[in-house]
Design a protein around this motif. Structure first.
Motif, PDB file in Angstrom:
ATOM      1  N   MET A  41       0.828  -1.202   0.000  1.00 25.39           N
ATOM      2  CA  MET A  41       0.000   0.000   0.000  1.00 25.39           C
ATOM      3  C   MET A  41       0.863   1.253   0.000  1.00 25.39           C
ATOM      4  N   ILE A  42       1.937   1.242   0.811  1.00 23.42           N
ATOM      5  CA  ILE A  42       2.854   2.384   0.831  1.00 23.42           C
ATOM      6  C   ILE A  42       3.486   2.583  -0.540  1.00 23.42           C
ATOM      7  N   GLU A  43       3.891   1.491  -1.185  1.00 27.34           N
ATOM      8  CA  GLU A  43       4.511   1.598  -2.512  1.00 27.34           C
ATOM      9  C   GLU A  43       3.499   2.064  -3.555  1.00 27.34           C
ATOM     10  N   MET A  44       2.253   1.638  -3.442  1.00 29.65           N
ATOM     11  CA  MET A  44       1.214   2.104  -4.368  1.00 29.65           C
ATOM     12  C   MET A  44       0.954   3.594  -4.184  1.00 29.65           C
ATOM     13  N   GLN A  45       0.917   4.031  -2.940  1.00 29.17           N
ATOM     14  CA  GLN A  45       0.740   5.461  -2.690  1.00 29.17           C
ATOM     15  C   GLN A  45       1.940   6.260  -3.202  1.00 29.17           C
ATOM     16  N   LYS A  46       3.146   5.703  -3.053  1.00 28.59           N
ATOM     17  CA  LYS A  46       4.336   6.361  -3.595  1.00 28.59           C
ATOM     18  C   LYS A  46       4.216   6.520  -5.109  1.00 28.59           C
ATOM     19  N   LEU A  47       3.775   5.449  -5.779  1.00 30.81           N
ATOM     20  CA  LEU A  47       3.611   5.504  -7.230  1.00 30.81           C
ATOM     21  C   LEU A  47       2.596   6.567  -7.619  1.00 30.81           C
ATOM     22  N   LEU A  48       1.480   6.613  -6.921  1.00 27.23           N
ATOM     23  CA  LEU A  48       0.455   7.626  -7.194  1.00 27.23           C
ATOM     24  C   LEU A  48       1.031   9.028  -7.000  1.00 27.23           C
ATOM     25  N   ALA A  49       1.772   9.237  -5.920  1.00 28.22           N
ATOM     26  CA  ALA A  49       2.360  10.550  -5.669  1.00 28.22           C
ATOM     27  C   ALA A  49       3.348  10.935  -6.760  1.00 28.22           C
ATOM     28  N   ASP A  50       4.193   9.977  -7.164  1.00 27.31           N
ATOM     29  CA  ASP A  50       5.188  10.261  -8.193  1.00 27.31           C
ATOM     30  C   ASP A  50       4.539  10.655  -9.513  1.00 27.31           C
ATOM     31  N   VAL A  51       3.536   9.893  -9.926  1.00 27.96           N
ATOM     32  CA  VAL A  51       2.899  10.162 -11.218  1.00 27.96           C
ATOM     33  C   VAL A  51       2.125  11.473 -11.162  1.00 27.96           C
ATOM     34  N   ARG A  52       1.421  11.723 -10.066  1.00 31.10           N
ATOM     35  CA  ARG A  52       0.694  12.990  -9.932  1.00 31.10           C
ATOM     36  C   ARG A  52       1.665  14.166  -9.957  1.00 31.10           C
ATOM     37  N   PHE A  53       2.777  14.047  -9.266  1.00 30.92           N
ATOM     38  CA  PHE A  53       3.771  15.112  -9.233  1.00 30.92           C
ATOM     39  C   PHE A  53       4.378  15.319 -10.621  1.00 30.92           C
ATOM     40  N   GLN A  54       4.627  14.229 -11.338  1.00 29.93           N
ATOM     41  CA  GLN A  54       5.257  14.303 -12.648  1.00 29.93           C
ATOM     42  C   GLN A  54       4.311  14.874 -13.699  1.00 29.93           C
ATOM     43  N   GLU A  55       3.036  14.488 -13.647  1.00 29.79           N
ATOM     44  CA  GLU A  55       2.079  14.918 -14.675  1.00 29.79           C
ATOM     45  C   GLU A  55       1.422  16.251 -14.349  1.00 29.79           C
ATOM     46  N   GLY A  56       1.467  16.670 -13.105  1.00 28.49           N
ATOM     47  CA  GLY A  56       0.892  17.955 -12.740  1.00 28.49           C
ATOM     48  C   GLY A  56      -0.606  18.001 -12.987  1.00 28.49           C
ATOM     49  N   GLU A  57      -1.050  19.114 -13.571  1.00 23.56           N
ATOM     50  CA  GLU A  57      -2.478  19.318 -13.774  1.00 23.56           C
ATOM     51  C   GLU A  57      -3.061  18.404 -14.845  1.00 23.56           C
ATOM     52  N   LYS A  58      -2.218  17.739 -15.623  1.00 22.68           N
ATOM     53  CA  LYS A  58      -2.707  16.801 -16.638  1.00 22.68           C
ATOM     54  C   LYS A  58      -3.071  15.441 -16.054  1.00 22.68           C
ATOM     55  N   PHE A  59      -2.761  15.243 -14.784  1.00 19.01           N
ATOM     56  CA  PHE A  59      -2.994  13.942 -14.155  1.00 19.01           C
ATOM     57  C   PHE A  59      -4.476  13.601 -14.130  1.00 19.01           C
ATOM     58  N   GLU A  60      -4.792  12.350 -14.452  1.00 19.99           N
ATOM     59  CA  GLU A  60      -6.161  11.830 -14.363  1.00 19.99           C
ATOM     60  C   GLU A  60      -6.123  10.508 -13.608  1.00 19.99           C
ATOM     61  N   LEU A  61      -6.903  10.412 -12.556  1.00 16.85           N
ATOM     62  CA  LEU A  61      -6.867   9.218 -11.714  1.00 16.85           C
ATOM     63  C   LEU A  61      -7.287   7.967 -12.494  1.00 16.85           C
ATOM     64  N   LYS A  62      -8.316   8.075 -13.293  1.00 17.12           N
ATOM     65  CA  LYS A  62      -8.781   6.913 -14.046  1.00 17.12           C
ATOM     66  C   LYS A  62      -7.706   6.402 -14.987  1.00 17.12           C
ATOM     67  N   ARG A  63      -7.027   7.286 -15.694  1.00 19.45           N
ATOM     68  CA  ARG A  63      -5.959   6.864 -16.599  1.00 19.45           C
ATOM     69  C   ARG A  63      -4.819   6.214 -15.819  1.00 19.45           C
ATOM     70  N   PHE A  64      -4.518   6.765 -14.653  1.00 21.81           N
ATOM     71  CA  PHE A  64      -3.469   6.193 -13.818  1.00 21.81           C
ATOM     72  C   PHE A  64      -3.824   4.775 -13.384  1.00 21.81           C
ATOM     73  N   HIS A  65      -5.032   4.585 -12.846  1.00 23.68           N
ATOM     74  CA  HIS A  65      -5.449   3.250 -12.414  1.00 23.68           C
ATOM     75  C   HIS A  65      -5.493   2.273 -13.583  1.00 23.68           C
ATOM     76  N   ASP A  66      -5.961   2.718 -14.728  1.00 18.96           N
ATOM     77  CA  ASP A  66      -6.004   1.833 -15.900  1.00 18.96           C
ATOM     78  C   ASP A  66      -4.602   1.397 -16.303  1.00 18.96           C
ATOM     79  N   ARG A  67      -3.651   2.297 -16.176  1.00 17.52           N
ATOM     80  CA  ARG A  67      -2.265   1.957 -16.523  1.00 17.52           C
ATOM     81  C   ARG A  67      -1.711   0.928 -15.538  1.00 17.52           C
TER      82      ARG A  67
END
Length: 558
Positions: free
Chosen positions: A497-523
């Protein structure tokens, strides 16, 4: 500085370093030299796929043998064969691979390292009597009557049991005390949980009891099976008697020890933590969850308590309604794509009226089905598994990782609260907290078992003391699972769970305002069930963790 203070400081360094570390926790594996880069050998990615196919054939042949052979000569030959495959994997020009191909290479090598560890360190064939007891358990659960090929398979499995019992007596030369006690318990007692066991009003008394159950059914439905059933039962009894007689000499420790546990964390699980750091992370997560649970209880103090369903019909109606509500909510809130042809999704925790009362899972689920539906059904394990079946990648489709699987399921539990599904279910949020607490206390228990700091009874007692509603049977079965599986499965829930949250944080930080949760989960659903460190490298390009994995460490001595 005390050891505990040093452990805490090391763990805090994961999140309190330079500003970038708020999104990217630095790897913490100690190193005496600069990390090696990707190998620059001779093989290309096509060769990697070829060696991987050879490894799968080797593994399937070993695991699918009609008569398992655990003699020292066979184990030595298998170790030589595996070492040859690993040498070929090492001799590849990984530096020239694409980022995704490099992740594949690390995943392949980690799976080979896992099998090497099983052959050379775990060695259940010589250390764990339960390795043989497990293979005796499921044949007598077969529903009768059977015919044709199904009958042939059942007869073959029954006739294998006397051979397994005799082989176990010869090869269990270094059996561990905890392993022996668990095996004896499972031969003579129901485990009180019954994962995948057919329902009986009074559960049969272990393996021997299931043979009695099968013999009674065969007498009426298929008497021609009785000779094979009784021969298998006699072999199980003989193995029990032998084990009882040999037990005083079975004094070895069951865990693999600290050096080898840390080796496994890095080289097989590809985690950027050692045992001390995981211990602190687990303790901190336990504290966090107890704190928010206390706040939630206060918030809900004037609400009526959640009561368990009063009947099977009420429970199944609640469960079906909740599953439909979750599915629709996931779609309406753009959280993850649910394909129309996703197929059937299994549901855990059937309705059972136990003479001794509900177990832990039933205490939770009979009150509200959503905690385990999120974790194990949709979009948790069942959904995750069905999505995985669509993967045709030659490497990633054949790889699974416990931290990835369980981490995804636990991540969904708290995510369901943050995303609003529990807004109208305040008391259910308390149940989610309790689920999380049990996941978190497992971290210390798993480590203590593998490092031989504590035995099963001690860990069970601690888990029960720190987890509301936890019964002895669920605690004992879970402790057995985490001690007897390859090391580190029990840590996978909270750490994953910690590693999944880390991944979510990294991708959100990297993509900025373009981040979409659904696209992230699908990936996440389509990138493969490989270790999170490799998913993170593939998705973000950040190599701060994988740079420590290119060179495989030598296996520490016992």
């Amino acid at each position: 500085m005390t050891r505990q203070m040093a452990m805490m400081a090391s763990a805090l360094a994961l999140v309190l370093g330079a500003p970038a570390a708020l999104m990217t926790a630095a790897p913490v594996q100690a190193a005496t030299a600069a990390p090696a880069g990707p190998p620059q050998g001779r093989g290309d990615y096509k060769v990697l796929n070829a060696v991987w196919a050879e490894f799968l054939a080797w593994r399937d042949a070993r695991e699918g043998a009609s008569v398992p052979d655990y003699t020292p000569q066979t184990i030595a030959r298998q170790s030589r064969e595996l070492n040859g495959l690993m040498a070929r994997v090492q001799d590849m020009n990984v530096a020239s691979f694409s980022r995704a191909e490099q992740a594949d290479w690390l995943a392949v090598r980690s799976k080979m390292a896992q099998h090497m560890f099983w052959l050379q360190v775990s060695k259940p064939f010589s250390r764990d009597p339960g390795h043989y007891v497990d293979q005796m358990l499921y044949p007598p659960m077969t529903e009768l009557p059977v015919s044709g090929a199904e009958k042939d398979r059942l007869v073959a499995r029954l006739r294998l049991i006397p051979q397994l019992a005799e082989q176990g007596k010869r090869t269990l030369t270094e059996a561990a005390a905890d392993y022996a006690d668990l095996a004896l318990y499972n031969l003579e007692h129901a485990d009180g949980v019954g994962h995948n066991h057919p329902w009986r009003p009074v559960p049969p008394a272990g393996v021997i009891g299931w043979f009695d159950d099968m013999a009674a059914r065969a007498k009426d439905k298929q008497p021609d099976l009785l000779p094979d059933i009784m021969a298998a039962r006699s072999a199980a009894l003989g193995f029990r008697d032998w084990l009882k007689a040999a037990r005083p000499k079975m004094t070895a420790k069951a865990g693999v020890g600290e050096a080898r546990f840390n080796w496994y964390l890095k080289n097989v699980k590809l985690l950027p933590y050692n045992a001390d750091q995981l211990y602190v992370l687990g303790a901190r997560e336990s504290q966090r969850l107890w704190a928010i649970h206390a706040l939630e209880e206060h918030r809900n103090r004037k609400l009526p308590p959640l009561l368990p369903a009063a009947s099977k019909e009420e429970y199944e109606r609640r469960r079906a309604d909740t599953k439909a509500a979750i599915t629709q909510w996931l779609k309406d809130e753009d959280i993850i794509t649910i394909p129309d042809d996703i197929g059937p999704l299994y549901v855990n925790v059937p309705w059972i009226e136990r003479p001794g009362g509900r177990n832990f899972w039933e205490e939770i689920q009979y009150r509200d089905a959503s905690p385990d539906l999120f974790h194990a059904t949709i979009p948790g394990h069942a959904f995750d598994g069905n999505m995985g079946k669509r993967d045709k990648h030659p490497i990633r489709s054949r790889i699974g990782d416990g931290v990835r699987a369980e981490g995804w399921g636990v991540y969904l539990e708290e995510a369901s609260q943050k995303l609003g599904f529990m807004a109208g279910r305040p008391r259910v949020r308390e149940l989610i907290d309790i689920f999380g607490i049990f996941r978190a206390v497992r971290v210390a228990g798993d480590i203590d078992l593998q490092l031989n700091r504590k035995g099963v009874k001690d860990v069970v007692a601690e888990w029960r003391q720190n987890t509301p509603m936890l019964d002895e049977n669920v605690a004992r079965v879970d402790a057995e699972i985490y001690l007897r599986r390859p090391p580190g499965y029990g840590i996978g829930y909270t750490v994953g769970m910690i590693e999944m949250q880390k991944l979510l944080a990294d991708v959100r930080f990297q993509e900025g305002e373009k981040f979409e949760l659904k696209r992230f989960h699908d990936r996440v659903m389509t990138i493969g069930r490989i270790p999170f460190s490799l998913i993170r490298y593939d998705m973000t390009g950040r190599d701060d963790e994988v740079k420590n994995f290119w060179r495989m460490d030598p296996l520490p001595p016992a």
